[in-house]
Design a protein around this motif. Structure first.
Motif, mmCIF file in Angstrom:
data_model
loop_
_atom_site.group_PDB
_atom_site.id
_atom_site.type_symbol
_atom_site.label_atom_id
_atom_site.label_comp_id
_atom_site.label_asym_id
_atom_site.label_seq_id
_atom_site.Cartn_x
_atom_site.Cartn_y
_atom_site.Cartn_z
ATOM 1 N N ALA A 57 0.523 -1.226 -0.120
ATOM 2 C CA ALA A 57 0.298 -0.271 0.285
ATOM 3 C C ALA A 57 1.151 1.122 -0.247
ATOM 4 C CB ALA A 57 -1.589 0.108 1.040
ATOM 5 N N HIS A 58 0.383 2.363 -0.626
ATOM 6 C CA HIS A 58 1.411 3.776 -0.668
ATOM 7 C C HIS A 58 -0.088 4.604 -0.808
ATOM 8 C CE1 HIS A 58 1.396 3.993 -4.762
ATOM 9 N NE2 HIS A 58 2.043 2.951 -5.488
ATOM 10 N N ASP A 59 -0.227 6.614 -0.981
ATOM 11 C CA ASP A 59 -0.966 6.356 -0.518
ATOM 12 C C ASP A 59 -1.153 7.086 -2.207
ATOM 13 O OD1 ASP A 59 -2.341 6.332 1.817
ATOM 14 O OD2 ASP A 59 -1.180 8.342 1.999
ATOM 15 N N PHE A 60 -1.317 7.027 -3.654
ATOM 16 C CA PHE A 60 -0.484 7.188 -4.952
ATOM 17 C C PHE A 60 -1.576 6.300 -5.649
ATOM 18 C CE2 PHE A 60 3.278 8.712 -2.676
ATOM 19 C CZ PHE A 60 2.725 10.177 -2.226
ATOM 20 N N PRO A 61 -2.690 6.488 -6.826
ATOM 21 C CA PRO A 61 -3.226 5.771 -8.023
ATOM 22 C C PRO A 61 -1.958 5.558 -8.771
ATOM 23 C CG PRO A 61 -3.584 8.391 -8.618
ATOM 24 C CD PRO A 61 -2.493 7.938 -7.209
ATOM 25 N N VAL A 62 -0.452 5.050 -8.434
ATOM 26 C CA VAL A 62 0.384 3.969 -9.424
ATOM 27 C C VAL A 62 0.547 2.639 -8.757
ATOM 28 C CG1 VAL A 62 0.931 6.472 -10.406
ATOM 29 C CG2 VAL A 62 1.732 5.474 -7.983
ATOM 30 N N SER A 63 1.336 1.946 -9.252
ATOM 31 C CA SER A 63 1.563 0.521 -9.344
ATOM 32 C C SER A 63 2.302 0.857 -7.966
ATOM 33 C CB SER A 63 2.921 0.470 -10.404
ATOM 34 O OG SER A 63 3.376 -1.017 -9.803
ATOM 35 N N GLY A 64 1.688 -0.249 -6.793
ATOM 36 C CA GLY A 64 1.786 -0.958 -5.735
ATOM 37 C C GLY A 64 2.946 -2.070 -5.318
ATOM 38 N N VAL A 65 2.914 -3.144 -7.090
ATOM 39 C CA VAL A 65 3.502 -3.807 -7.151
ATOM 40 C C VAL A 65 5.071 -3.714 -7.118
ATOM 41 C CG1 VAL A 65 4.371 -5.847 -8.721
ATOM 42 C CG2 VAL A 65 1.964 -5.029 -8.242
ATOM 43 N N PHE A 66 5.485 -4.431 -5.804
ATOM 44 C CA PHE A 66 7.199 -4.245 -5.390
ATOM 45 C C PHE A 66 8.031 -5.381 -5.732
ATOM 46 C CE2 PHE A 66 5.170 -5.462 -1.796
ATOM 47 C CZ PHE A 66 5.921 -5.932 -1.139
ATOM 48 N N GLU A 67 8.931 -5.609 -6.304
ATOM 49 C CA GLU A 67 10.316 -6.787 -6.256
ATOM 50 C C GLU A 67 11.319 -6.575 -5.765
ATOM 51 O OE1 GLU A 67 13.515 -6.298 -9.604
ATOM 52 O OE2 GLU A 67 11.612 -6.050 -10.489
ATOM 53 N N VAL A 68 12.146 -7.398 -4.927
ATOM 54 C CA VAL A 68 12.341 -8.049 -4.399
ATOM 55 C C VAL A 68 13.735 -8.927 -3.869
ATOM 56 C CG1 VAL A 68 11.367 -6.309 -1.801
ATOM 57 C CG2 VAL A 68 11.100 -9.136 -2.412
ATOM 58 N N GLU A 69 14.384 -9.449 -2.565
ATOM 59 C CA GLU A 69 15.387 -10.609 -3.074
ATOM 60 C C GLU A 69 14.759 -11.455 -2.890
ATOM 61 O OE1 GLU A 69 17.979 -11.079 -4.970
ATOM 62 O OE2 GLU A 69 17.761 -9.306 -6.186
ATOM 63 N N PRO A 70 14.299 -12.495 -3.398
ATOM 64 C CA PRO A 70 13.185 -13.982 -3.050
ATOM 65 C C PRO A 70 13.573 -13.761 -1.609
ATOM 66 C CG PRO A 70 13.654 -14.329 -5.260
ATOM 67 C CD PRO A 70 14.984 -13.036 -4.795
ATOM 68 N N ARG A 71 12.678 -14.290 -0.349
ATOM 69 C CA ARG A 71 12.345 -14.736 0.971
ATOM 70 C C ARG A 71 13.720 -13.715 1.518
ATOM 71 N NH1 ARG A 71 14.227 -18.699 -3.111
ATOM 72 N NH2 ARG A 71 15.991 -18.692 -2.230
ATOM 73 N N SER A 72 12.673 -12.399 1.492
ATOM 74 C CA SER A 72 13.997 -10.778 2.256
ATOM 75 C C SER A 72 13.258 -9.964 1.868
ATOM 76 C CB SER A 72 15.714 -11.109 1.608
ATOM 77 O OG SER A 72 15.345 -10.521 0.065
ATOM 78 N N CYS A 73 12.251 -10.318 2.030
ATOM 79 C CA CYS A 73 10.886 -9.157 2.474
ATOM 80 C C CYS A 73 11.751 -8.432 3.138
ATOM 81 C CB CYS A 73 9.844 -9.599 2.247
ATOM 82 S SG CYS A 73 8.463 -8.242 1.456
ATOM 83 N N PRO A 74 11.630 -7.594 3.490
ATOM 84 C CA PRO A 74 12.080 -6.145 5.471
ATOM 85 C C PRO A 74 10.806 -6.124 5.765
ATOM 86 C CG PRO A 74 12.585 -5.118 3.376
ATOM 87 C CD PRO A 74 12.278 -6.517 2.337
ATOM 88 N N GLY A 75 10.954 -6.566 6.841
ATOM 89 C CA GLY A 75 10.003 -5.886 7.705
ATOM 90 C C GLY A 75 8.835 -7.665 7.777
ATOM 91 N N PHE A 76 9.063 -8.602 7.345
ATOM 92 C CA PHE A 76 8.226 -9.739 7.600
ATOM 93 C C PHE A 76 9.580 -11.052 7.937
ATOM 94 C CE2 PHE A 76 5.823 -7.635 4.067
ATOM 95 C CZ PHE A 76 5.092 -6.694 4.515
ATOM 96 N N ILE A 77 8.569 -12.171 8.465
ATOM 97 C CA ILE A 77 9.409 -13.226 8.676
ATOM 98 C C ILE A 77 8.787 -14.363 8.117
ATOM 99 C CG2 ILE A 77 9.808 -14.812 10.481
ATOM 100 C CD1 ILE A 77 8.499 -12.772 12.615
#
Length: 215
Positions: A57-77
């Protein structure tokens, strides 16, 4: 709706074959206890061609799809990876597919009950492999849809006030970051920072939003 056009293996002799993997994360340590009862609060991302894609989520009417290194999404376990299937699709073709899909998942449309990260991965998994993600990954949203009071109000309306950063693919295939221009710039206060679902960089992981395809 964008549907992936998957080439036959004989066409590419397996050169472009890749796994489609669902990476599942815990949003809270409480999942360690509730998981065994088939209940928990999870984030998920789809891994294809060595990169993982999620929706935030963010506040803007543009893409909310993001890319990260596999199995390392920050903020999650990180919890587990589930193989959903294999496809034959060149990386460039997949990039076009994910950019087109991103136009359907704007950050300001994120909703924990009706359009969250797990809805995104389920949709992408179905388009790529014809398979859905396991039901337990998004069970909380289905229960919440039946009983809105199940979730705290702060969870039901979580958004971020943040300019998304995007990957731009250059002609030589390399990528650079650019920043979208919102309708109106806003500053984050301390309370807003606590609501961040995804950041441009956090911990050891780098996060960049995928720029949606131009129509």
């Amino acid at each position: 709706m964008v549907t992936a056009q998957i080439s036959s293996s004989s066409e590419h002799d397996g050169i472009n074959e890749t796994q489609v993997v669902l990476n599942v994360y815990d949003l809270t340590p409480v999942n360690s206890y509730t998981y065994w009862f088939g209940f928990g609060i999870f984030h998920s991302g789809i891994e294809v061609h060595g990169k993982e894609y999620g929706f935030g989520a963010h506040d803007f009417p543009v893409s909310g799809v993001f890319e990260v290194e596999p199995r390392s999404c920050p903020g999650f376990i990180y919890r587990a990876s589930i193989l959903l299937g294999r496809i034959n699709m060149p990386p460039s073709e997949f990039r076009t597919f994910i950019e087109c899909s991103a136009s359907e998942y704007h950050g300001d449309t994120y909703n924990l009950i009706s359009k969250n990260c797990n809805h995104f991965t389920d949709d992408i998994a179905w388009r790529l492999t014809g398979k859905h993600i396991p039901g337990w990954v998004n069970r909380l949203a289905r229960l919440g849809a039946l009983c809105g009071c199940l979730l705290p109000e702060s969870l039901q309306a979580t958004t971020v006030k943040q300019l998304p950063e995007y990957h731009d693919c250059t002609e030589d295939g390399s990528e650079s970051l650019s920043t979208a221009t919102p309708r109106e710039s806003t500053e984050m206060d301390d309370n807003d920072q606590e609501k961040l679902l995804v950041t441009s960089s956090a911990g050891t992981g780098e996060v960049a939003f995928v720029r949606e395809a131009t129509k």
